[in-house]
Design a protein around this motif. Structure first.
Motif, PDB file in Angstrom:
ATOM      1  N   LEU A  25       0.828  -1.204   0.000  1.00  0.00           N
ATOM      2  CA  LEU A  25       0.000   0.000   0.000  1.00  0.00           C
ATOM      3  C   LEU A  25       0.865   1.257   0.000  1.00  0.00           C
ATOM      4  O   LEU A  25       0.550   2.244  -0.674  1.00  0.00           O
ATOM      5  CB  LEU A  25      -0.919  -0.016   1.227  1.00  0.00           C
ATOM      6  CG  LEU A  25      -1.977   1.083   1.329  1.00  0.00           C
ATOM      7  CD1 LEU A  25      -2.975   0.967   0.185  1.00  0.00           C
ATOM      8  CD2 LEU A  25      -2.706   0.998   2.676  1.00  0.00           C
ATOM      9  N   ALA A  26       1.967   1.221   0.730  1.00  0.00           N
ATOM     10  CA  ALA A  26       2.853   2.388   0.799  1.00  0.00           C
ATOM     11  C   ALA A  26       3.618   2.591  -0.504  1.00  0.00           C
ATOM     12  O   ALA A  26       3.904   3.732  -0.889  1.00  0.00           O
ATOM     13  CB  ALA A  26       3.835   2.229   1.958  1.00  0.00           C
ATOM     14  N   GLY A  27       3.956   1.508  -1.193  1.00  0.00           N
ATOM     15  CA  GLY A  27       4.776   1.621  -2.390  1.00  0.00           C
ATOM     16  C   GLY A  27       4.020   1.852  -3.674  1.00  0.00           C
ATOM     17  O   GLY A  27       4.580   2.362  -4.654  1.00  0.00           O
ATOM     18  N   LEU A  28       2.743   1.485  -3.712  1.00  0.00           N
ATOM     19  CA  LEU A  28       1.983   1.559  -4.960  1.00  0.00           C
ATOM     20  C   LEU A  28       1.852   2.965  -5.553  1.00  0.00           C
ATOM     21  O   LEU A  28       1.945   3.125  -6.774  1.00  0.00           O
ATOM     22  CB  LEU A  28       0.583   0.960  -4.759  1.00  0.00           C
ATOM     23  CG  LEU A  28       0.454  -0.546  -4.999  1.00  0.00           C
ATOM     24  CD1 LEU A  28      -0.966  -1.007  -4.701  1.00  0.00           C
ATOM     25  CD2 LEU A  28       0.839  -0.903  -6.432  1.00  0.00           C
ATOM     26  N   PRO A  29       1.609   4.023  -4.761  1.00  0.00           N
ATOM     27  CA  PRO A  29       1.464   5.345  -5.383  1.00  0.00           C
ATOM     28  C   PRO A  29       2.657   5.756  -6.227  1.00  0.00           C
ATOM     29  O   PRO A  29       2.496   6.240  -7.353  1.00  0.00           O
ATOM     30  CB  PRO A  29       1.263   6.274  -4.178  1.00  0.00           C
ATOM     31  CG  PRO A  29       0.648   5.403  -3.139  1.00  0.00           C
ATOM     32  CD  PRO A  29       1.316   4.075  -3.307  1.00  0.00           C
ATOM     33  N   ALA A 123       4.605  -7.214  18.213  1.00  0.00           N
ATOM     34  CA  ALA A 123       5.875  -6.545  17.936  1.00  0.00           C
ATOM     35  C   ALA A 123       6.429  -6.971  16.582  1.00  0.00           C
ATOM     36  O   ALA A 123       7.038  -6.165  15.867  1.00  0.00           O
ATOM     37  CB  ALA A 123       6.880  -6.844  19.042  1.00  0.00           C
ATOM     38  N   GLY A 124       6.220  -8.239  16.214  1.00  0.00           N
ATOM     39  CA  GLY A 124       6.683  -8.692  14.911  1.00  0.00           C
ATOM     40  C   GLY A 124       5.991  -7.953  13.784  1.00  0.00           C
ATOM     41  O   GLY A 124       6.637  -7.486  12.840  1.00  0.00           O
ATOM     42  N   PHE A 125       4.674  -7.845  13.866  1.00  0.00           N
ATOM     43  CA  PHE A 125       3.935  -7.094  12.851  1.00  0.00           C
ATOM     44  C   PHE A 125       4.417  -5.654  12.786  1.00  0.00           C
ATOM     45  O   PHE A 125       4.630  -5.099  11.701  1.00  0.00           O
ATOM     46  CB  PHE A 125       2.441  -7.128  13.149  1.00  0.00           C
ATOM     47  CG  PHE A 125       1.657  -6.072  12.430  1.00  0.00           C
ATOM     48  CD1 PHE A 125       1.407  -6.176  11.069  1.00  0.00           C
ATOM     49  CD2 PHE A 125       1.206  -4.939  13.104  1.00  0.00           C
ATOM     50  CE1 PHE A 125       0.706  -5.171  10.397  1.00  0.00           C
ATOM     51  CE2 PHE A 125       0.496  -3.944  12.445  1.00  0.00           C
ATOM     52  CZ  PHE A 125       0.249  -4.063  11.076  1.00  0.00           C
ATOM     53  N   LEU A 126       4.594  -5.029  13.943  1.00  0.00           N
ATOM     54  CA  LEU A 126       5.031  -3.636  13.971  1.00  0.00           C
ATOM     55  C   LEU A 126       6.420  -3.479  13.355  1.00  0.00           C
ATOM     56  O   LEU A 126       6.684  -2.489  12.655  1.00  0.00           O
ATOM     57  CB  LEU A 126       5.019  -3.105  15.399  1.00  0.00           C
ATOM     58  CG  LEU A 126       3.627  -2.894  16.011  1.00  0.00           C
ATOM     59  CD1 LEU A 126       3.734  -2.593  17.497  1.00  0.00           C
ATOM     60  CD2 LEU A 126       2.895  -1.760  15.285  1.00  0.00           C
ATOM     61  N   ALA A 127       7.312  -4.441  13.592  1.00  0.00           N
ATOM     62  CA  ALA A 127       8.649  -4.365  12.995  1.00  0.00           C
ATOM     63  C   ALA A 127       8.560  -4.370  11.474  1.00  0.00           C
ATOM     64  O   ALA A 127       9.196  -3.547  10.789  1.00  0.00           O
ATOM     65  CB  ALA A 127       9.508  -5.532  13.478  1.00  0.00           C
ATOM     66  N   GLY A 128       7.776  -5.290  10.912  1.00  0.00           N
ATOM     67  CA  GLY A 128       7.625  -5.335   9.463  1.00  0.00           C
ATOM     68  C   GLY A 128       6.938  -4.108   8.917  1.00  0.00           C
ATOM     69  O   GLY A 128       7.328  -3.570   7.871  1.00  0.00           O
ATOM     70  N   ALA A 129       5.906  -3.629   9.624  1.00  0.00           N
ATOM     71  CA  ALA A 129       5.174  -2.445   9.168  1.00  0.00           C
ATOM     72  C   ALA A 129       6.045  -1.196   9.235  1.00  0.00           C
ATOM     73  O   ALA A 129       5.984  -0.336   8.341  1.00  0.00           O
ATOM     74  CB  ALA A 129       3.917  -2.263  10.013  1.00  0.00           C
ATOM     75  N   ILE A 130       6.842  -1.079  10.285  1.00  0.00           N
ATOM     76  CA  ILE A 130       7.744   0.068  10.406  1.00  0.00           C
ATOM     77  C   ILE A 130       8.708   0.099   9.228  1.00  0.00           C
ATOM     78  O   ILE A 130       8.913   1.140   8.590  1.00  0.00           O
ATOM     79  CB  ILE A 130       8.511   0.003  11.737  1.00  0.00           C
ATOM     80  CG1 ILE A 130       7.587   0.381  12.896  1.00  0.00           C
ATOM     81  CG2 ILE A 130       9.739   0.902  11.719  1.00  0.00           C
ATOM     82  CD1 ILE A 130       8.177   0.119  14.269  1.00  0.00           C
ATOM     83  N   LEU A 131       9.322  -1.052   8.929  1.00  0.00           N
ATOM     84  CA  LEU A 131      10.265  -1.105   7.811  1.00  0.00           C
ATOM     85  C   LEU A 131       9.570  -0.791   6.490  1.00  0.00           C
ATOM     86  O   LEU A 131      10.066   0.006   5.686  1.00  0.00           O
ATOM     87  CB  LEU A 131      10.916  -2.489   7.746  1.00  0.00           C
ATOM     88  CG  LEU A 131      11.830  -2.748   6.541  1.00  0.00           C
ATOM     89  CD1 LEU A 131      13.003  -1.768   6.534  1.00  0.00           C
ATOM     90  CD2 LEU A 131      12.336  -4.190   6.545  1.00  0.00           C
ATOM     91  N   GLY A 132       8.423  -1.409   6.260  1.00  0.00           N
ATOM     92  CA  GLY A 132       7.758  -1.279   4.973  1.00  0.00           C
ATOM     93  C   GLY A 132       7.204   0.098   4.677  1.00  0.00           C
ATOM     94  O   GLY A 132       6.986   0.441   3.508  1.00  0.00           O
ATOM     95  N   THR A 133       6.972   0.903   5.705  1.00  0.00           N
ATOM     96  CA  THR A 133       6.398   2.234   5.488  1.00  0.00           C
ATOM     97  C   THR A 133       7.420   3.357   5.597  1.00  0.00           C
ATOM     98  O   THR A 133       7.050   4.527   5.502  1.00  0.00           O
ATOM     99  CB  THR A 133       5.256   2.498   6.492  1.00  0.00           C
ATOM    100  OG1 THR A 133       5.754   2.358   7.834  1.00  0.00           O
ATOM    101  CG2 THR A 133       4.110   1.523   6.275  1.00  0.00           C
TER     102      THR A 133
END
Length: 561
Positions: A25-29, A123-133
């Motif tokens: 979602l963050a990369g598509l635009p 915390a695992g989800f947040l780690a991936g989400a932090i990196l990806g955004t």
């Protein structure tokens, strides 16, 4: 009552998948909105396009020139995607960018997978989400070159290495799947960008072994079948490219590309030691507010195996990139997974007052800096259509910092991170929209549109090709108009008109062009003019598009007079 329900959505395999989808979602635009970029992206995409056109999937070329700087991996990935969902003749950049988006998603998935296994699902989800955004990864996710995929594969290999390391420390037998992911990540990263991925991984392994004073865990990596697997992955292409180029690929890639970057500021991309440290808050936005807490967590909890692994992943590689004379903003991207893990680890415990206030202040500082950058771009190159996008970028960036910082200061750290992510994603989309609307920077698309409106683009079938162009010899124009595009001088442009082909002439070549037309006894009619800014070299350009004057056209022109 709501937390268990929310946690259920990120339990097990769902957390890494959700992190990957958020990264998408963050990369598509950027992937969808930005025109072909100069210079690296368009060179990569054009070389891949030529592979599909010629059927030669070994020798990498840009027009007739060899492009022996990077291995073949990203070109094969791009060719696979374009071959399935598009066609080289479409000259659309978006399909070529999809492997980069997949690489960014893989990086987020891998960090979330490691974090969930060690820090818990949330915390695992947040780690991936932090990196990806983060702005850096979500930007690279929309650019058709190597860096997002390199980040994904290096992060996957290091996440698997961490699982092996932690299992060994716990007295358990590492899983074969983790070993396979480790070796596969290394092999594919070599095919993407040569030694960079293995260097980051090797520095992690060496640092960790020295810190622990223990190298026995390295014996659990499956060397006996892992090294043959690497040879099987890399060997066939290495042999093929050596034969196809008579060894020229290795001379150019190592001696002409890698060695100059290590020896000095290659292609004027030099910067002093500490540059990446200064850039980190901007490139990590909107997760910037967690940076102080991550650094404090790394120091205070360095005895914990996962934190120690993250530090050994982050610090040696970061120093390596700082020491290298040649610097580009994306070089440190393979280390961002470690920072994301440290940020997620900080969220598992109360964050100290100084870290909370420092993070809030740092976030506001970066949001303000980002706003100034957008305002500068709008002032220099913007039109009225860019103002809405720019307002979205500025407002959402400030909201990410203000709301995130307020929640962080008031001890609602997870809510702060989630709020910053939401506004950060919208701000990044607004930034992509702003860049798209900065028309003076989109010179190549404007030239193509001018030819299409005039009905003289060779693809329309009214005139033969190729197009001849002087001055603006950027890869984006070659990608949009095809491999045969003639990058020429004033005489070459005049000759193109004499042959009935369209020509584009930069203002500095105008006098010589008119003289050449006079000498050849030919003429042309101007069908449009494009003014813009070539951001690759910093020059303003004014290009006139010419169509040949045929007999019927000349007759009509005389009658009109």
């Amino acid at each position: 009552m709501t937390r268990p329900n929310l946690d259920r959505f990120i339990a097990g395999w769902r957390g890494p998948v959700m992190a990957a989808l958020l990264t998408m979602l963050a990369g598509l635009p950027g992937l969808l909105l930005l025109p072909p970029l100069d210079r690296d992206e368009s060179r990569f995409a054009q070389a891949t396009s030529q592979m599909l056109e010629t059927g030669d999937y070994v020798d990498i070329r840009f027009q007739d020139d060899p492009r022996w700087k990077k291995p073949i991996g990203i070109h094969w990935m791009q060719a696979a995607v374009v071959g399935v969902i598009s066609d080289p003749a479409d000259r659309a950049i978006q399909p070529y960018r999809l492997p980069s988006l997949f690489g960014a998603m893989l990086a987020a998935w891998a960090v979330a997978w490691l974090g969930a296994a060690t820090l818990g699902n949330r915390a695992g989800f947040l780690a991936g989400a932090i990196l990806g955004t983060t702005f850096l990864l979500s930007t690279e996710a929309g650019i058709a070159k190597t860096d997002a995929m390199l980040c994904g594969l290096t992060t996957l290999s290091l996440a698997a290495l961490a699982r092996i390391y932690l299992a060994t420390r716990a007295g358990q037998t590492p899983e074969r799947l983790h070993k396979l992911l480790f070796w596969a990540g290394i092999g594919l990263s070599i095919l993407i960008k040569g030694p960079i991925g293995p260097m980051v991984i090797a520095l992690t392994m060496i640092s960790l072994s020295l810190w622990d004073r223990n190298i026995r865990w390295l014996g659990k990596l499956g060397w006996g079948w892992g090294l043959p697997l690497l040879a099987l992955m890399i060997g066939p292409w290495a042999i093929a490219i050596t034969i196809a180029t008579d060894g020229g690929f290795w001379r150019e890639a190592l001696g002409g590309d890698l060695a100059p970057k290590l020896a000095g500021a290659h292609e004027s991309h030099g910067a002093p030691f500490g540059t990446y440290l200064l850039l980190a808050p901007l490139l990590l936005f909107p997760a910037t507010l967690m940076l102080p807490a991550a650094l404090v967590t790394g120091w205070q909890r360095r005895s914990e195996p996962l934190i120690r692994f993250a530090l050994c992943w982050l610090i040696p590689a970061w120093i390596m990139f700082e020491l290298a004379p040649t610097k580009l903003v994306h070089y440190t991207l393979p280390t961002f997974g470690a920072l994301a893990l440290l940020m997620a680890a900080a969220l598992t415990q109360p964050i100290g007052r100084i870290s909370r206030w420092a993070g809030a202040a740092l976030g506001l500082l970066v949001a303000g800096l980002l706003s100034l950058i957008v305002l500068y771009g709008l002032t220099e190159f913007g039109r009225s259509t860019a103002q809405t996008w720019a307002n979205i970028t500025i407002v959402c960036a400030m909201m990410a910092a203000a709301i995130g910082g307020f929640m962080l200061v008031n001890r609602a750290a997870i809510t702060a991170v989630l709020a910053a992510m939401v506004f950060g994603i919208i701000a990044h989309a607004g930034l992509a929209g702003t860049l798209r609307q900065l028309r003076p920077l989109s010179v190549a698309p404007q030239l193509v549109k001018t030819m299409e409106v005039a009905g003289i683009h060779p693809a329309q079938g009214q005139l033969p090709g190729p197009v001849a162009i002087t001055g603006f010899h950027e890869p984006s124009f070659v990608f949009l108009t095809g491999r045969e595009t003639q990058l020429t001088d004033a005489a070459g442009a005049a000759k193109a008109l004499a042959e009935g082909r369209p020509a584009i002439v930069e203002a500095r070549d105008d006098t010589a062009f008119r003289a050449a037309m006079s000498d050849m006894g030919t003429s042309g009619r101007a069908v449009g003019e494009v003014r813009g800014h070539n951001y690759s070299n910093g020059d303003d350009v004014r290009l006139t598009v010419y169509a040949p004057v045929g007999r019927s056209q000349a007759k009509n022109s005389n009658e009109a007079r």
